[in-house]
Design an enzyme around this catalytic site. Structure first.
Site, mmCIF file in Angstrom:
data_model
loop_
_atom_site.group_PDB
_atom_site.id
_atom_site.type_symbol
_atom_site.label_atom_id
_atom_site.label_comp_id
_atom_site.label_asym_id
_atom_site.label_seq_id
_atom_site.Cartn_x
_atom_site.Cartn_y
_atom_site.Cartn_z
ATOM 1 N N ASP A 1 0.839 -1.205 0.000
ATOM 2 C CA ASP A 1 0.000 0.000 0.000
ATOM 3 C C ASP A 1 0.866 1.245 0.000
ATOM 4 O OD1 ASP A 1 -2.329 1.801 0.512
ATOM 5 O OD2 ASP A 1 -1.212 2.130 2.359
ATOM 6 N N ARG B 1 -0.462 6.224 -6.797
ATOM 7 C CA ARG B 1 -1.814 6.733 -7.096
ATOM 8 C C ARG B 1 -1.835 8.249 -6.989
ATOM 9 N NH1 ARG B 1 -4.719 4.424 -2.584
ATOM 10 N NH2 ARG B 1 -6.491 5.600 -3.329
ATOM 11 N N SER C 1 -6.696 0.551 0.671
ATOM 12 C CA SER C 1 -5.521 1.256 1.189
ATOM 13 C C SER C 1 -5.680 1.530 2.684
ATOM 14 C CB SER C 1 -5.345 2.568 0.410
ATOM 15 O OG SER C 1 -4.493 3.454 1.081
ATOM 16 N N LYS D 1 -3.903 -0.926 6.154
ATOM 17 C CA LYS D 1 -3.054 -0.360 7.217
ATOM 18 C C LYS D 1 -3.706 -0.561 8.585
ATOM 19 C CE LYS D 1 -2.948 3.776 5.163
ATOM 20 N NZ LYS D 1 -2.846 4.137 3.783
#
Ligand code: URA
Length: 448
Positions: free
Chosen positions: A161, A168, A183, A187
């Site tokens: 990520d 991105r 994303s 996390k």
């Protein structure tokens, strides 16, 4: 199956299996797939979307690309909050110590600026000496001794990520529900939480400006959390104009300290307290909404949240004087100039994306992944939608490094602050509460 074939299938509206997504993200994390192919993949997802199973598999693939925080030995419940991103959103800086002061462990993991939005890590790093790069072992030890840690995504946590997020940001592929949901949740699920609260922004400055999309994003993330055993709740909060008054890293730290002292802008305080109450509720520390709210307010009013922030700054190497005298300790821009209204009127809009881009132009955010961030620069707004202003009244103060960027920021502010003659429609600050059980529309102004 080659990477090109996977991109082609997604581009044509097909679906990828869990195994394919795992292999793709693993290969990207270890450098075997180049950025240009992942950019094409991200753009294909942006246009074609993903079904629930694909989103779940993408989240798992990014989560398992790294290690997870092992916090099972802590006696306390463990809760975090994540915002989908906004302008002037400094809530985390107040919320982590506030909730940490309520007898809950807060392993808060934050990101850097993304697109036009600011990042908590950049804000924290404007405090001289503050270290956000704690190892997982240091984080676990600090949580045990202090109950709160504010850290960046290390190389160890969801590294796929981390890399994909930066890509991105540089390829206009942030605004896609599957990518944002995977994303954020990859996390958060690596933090070993017993509860999670999401601040899903709506309005012009949000990645999902429309209410329907924001609700869909909230439901997607809640499903991902709940399916993995992490009770997850979301509040939809307004990002049609910046939150609070300060926009820019050190300026936002200063405003956060004011808020921790029980001062500061009412909207910032309201969103922070509402999220704090949800955090105490989701892990079962508070018995009901009234109790949760009372505990959060008490932590702020008693000074316990401020004391916890001081201890947190000290524990992570920051200058503790920032708590008592932020202006003296935080970096200051050499140019500080007011911008005045060119006409009398009522503020219709304060356009957050334009303000966010002005911060980047001032040097307070990144245009490229490896840009250095200037912690001192930014904008302090003196008006918000609905305010009446006289001609010549100051509407904002620009904090700039040099005259050229000051000029760019002034032009942006003239576009961002729109004056008219009628009172604009009011928007609720906190519009919806979303849980696994459904969507609750909150009473107008539900935050106060
Ligand atoms: N925050 C994240 O961590 N990821 C996104 O994609 C957007 C906001």
């Amino acid at each position: 199956m080659t990477v090109v074939e996977l991109i082609e299938r997604k581009r044509n509206g097909g679906r990828l299996s869990a195994g394919e997504l795992r292999a793709l993200m693993q290969a990207y994390a270890d450098g075997s797939i180049p950025d240009y192919q992942m950019s094409a993949f991200a753009m294909a997802v942006y246009f074609r979307g993903m079904d629930d199973e694909e989103i779940e598999a993408l989240t798992a693939a990014m989560l398992h690309s790294g290690r997870t925080l092992e916090l099972g030995h802590l006696k306390l419940p463990r809760v975090d909050k994540h915002s989908t991103g906004g302008v002037g959103d400094k809530v985390s800086l107040i919320l982590a110590p506030l909730v940490g002061a309520c007898g809950v462990a807060v392993p808060m993991m934050s990101g850097r600026g993304l697109g036009h939005t600011g990042g908590t890590l950049d804000k924290l790093e404007s405090i001289p000496g503050f270290r956000t790069r704690l190892s997982l072992e240091e984080t676990a030890a600090q949580l045990e001794s202090l109950g709160v840690a504010m850290i960046g995504q290390t190389q160890e946590i969801a590294p796929a990520d981390r890399k994909f997020y930066a890509l991105r940001d540089a390829t206009a592929t942030v605004e896609a529900i599957p990518l944002i949901a995977a994303s954020i949740m990859s996390k958060k699920l690596a933090e070993g939480l017993t509860g999670l609260v999401l601040d899903v922004k709506t309005g012009a400055g949000a990645f999902m400006p429309k209410l329907d999309d924001a609700l869909r994003l909230a439901k997607t993330m809640i499903a991902l959390g709940e399916r993995r055993g992490c009770p997850t709740v979301a509040l939809l909060t307004d990002m049609d104009s910046p939150l609070g008054e300060a926009c820019g890293n050190a300026l936002e730290v200063e405003e956060s300290v004011h808020c921790l002292r029980g001062e500061g802008p009412a909207d910032l305080r309201a969103v922070t307290l509402a999220l704090a109450a949800e955090m105490l509720l989701v892990v079962g520390v508070a018995t009901d909404a009234t109790d949760a709210r009372a505990r959060a307010e008490h932590a702020l009013q008693s000074g316990a949240a401020l004391d916890k922030f001081r201890a947190l700054v000290q524990a992570q190497g920051g200058h503790p004087g920032v708590v008592d005298n932020p202006v003296a300790i935080l970096p200051r821009a050499p140019i500080r100039e007011r911008v005045v209204a060119g006409r009398a009127g009522i503020v219709q809009r304060v356009e957050p994306r334009t303000i966010g881009r002005a911060i980047i132009a001032l040097g307070g955010g990144r245009s490229k992944v490896d840009d250095e961030v200037d912690p001192a620069v930014g904008i302090v707004l003196h008006v918000r939608p609905g305010a009446s202003v006289a001609r010549g009244q100051s509407v904002a103060t620009i904090h700039a490094r040099d005259p050229e960027t000051r000029q760019v920021a002034e032009e942006a502010l003239r576009q961002a602050i729109v004056l008219g003659d009628e009172a604009p429609a009011r928007r609720p600050l906190i519009s919806h509460r979303v849980t696994v059980r459904g969507v609750e529309e909150l009473p107008f102004g539900g935050a106060s």
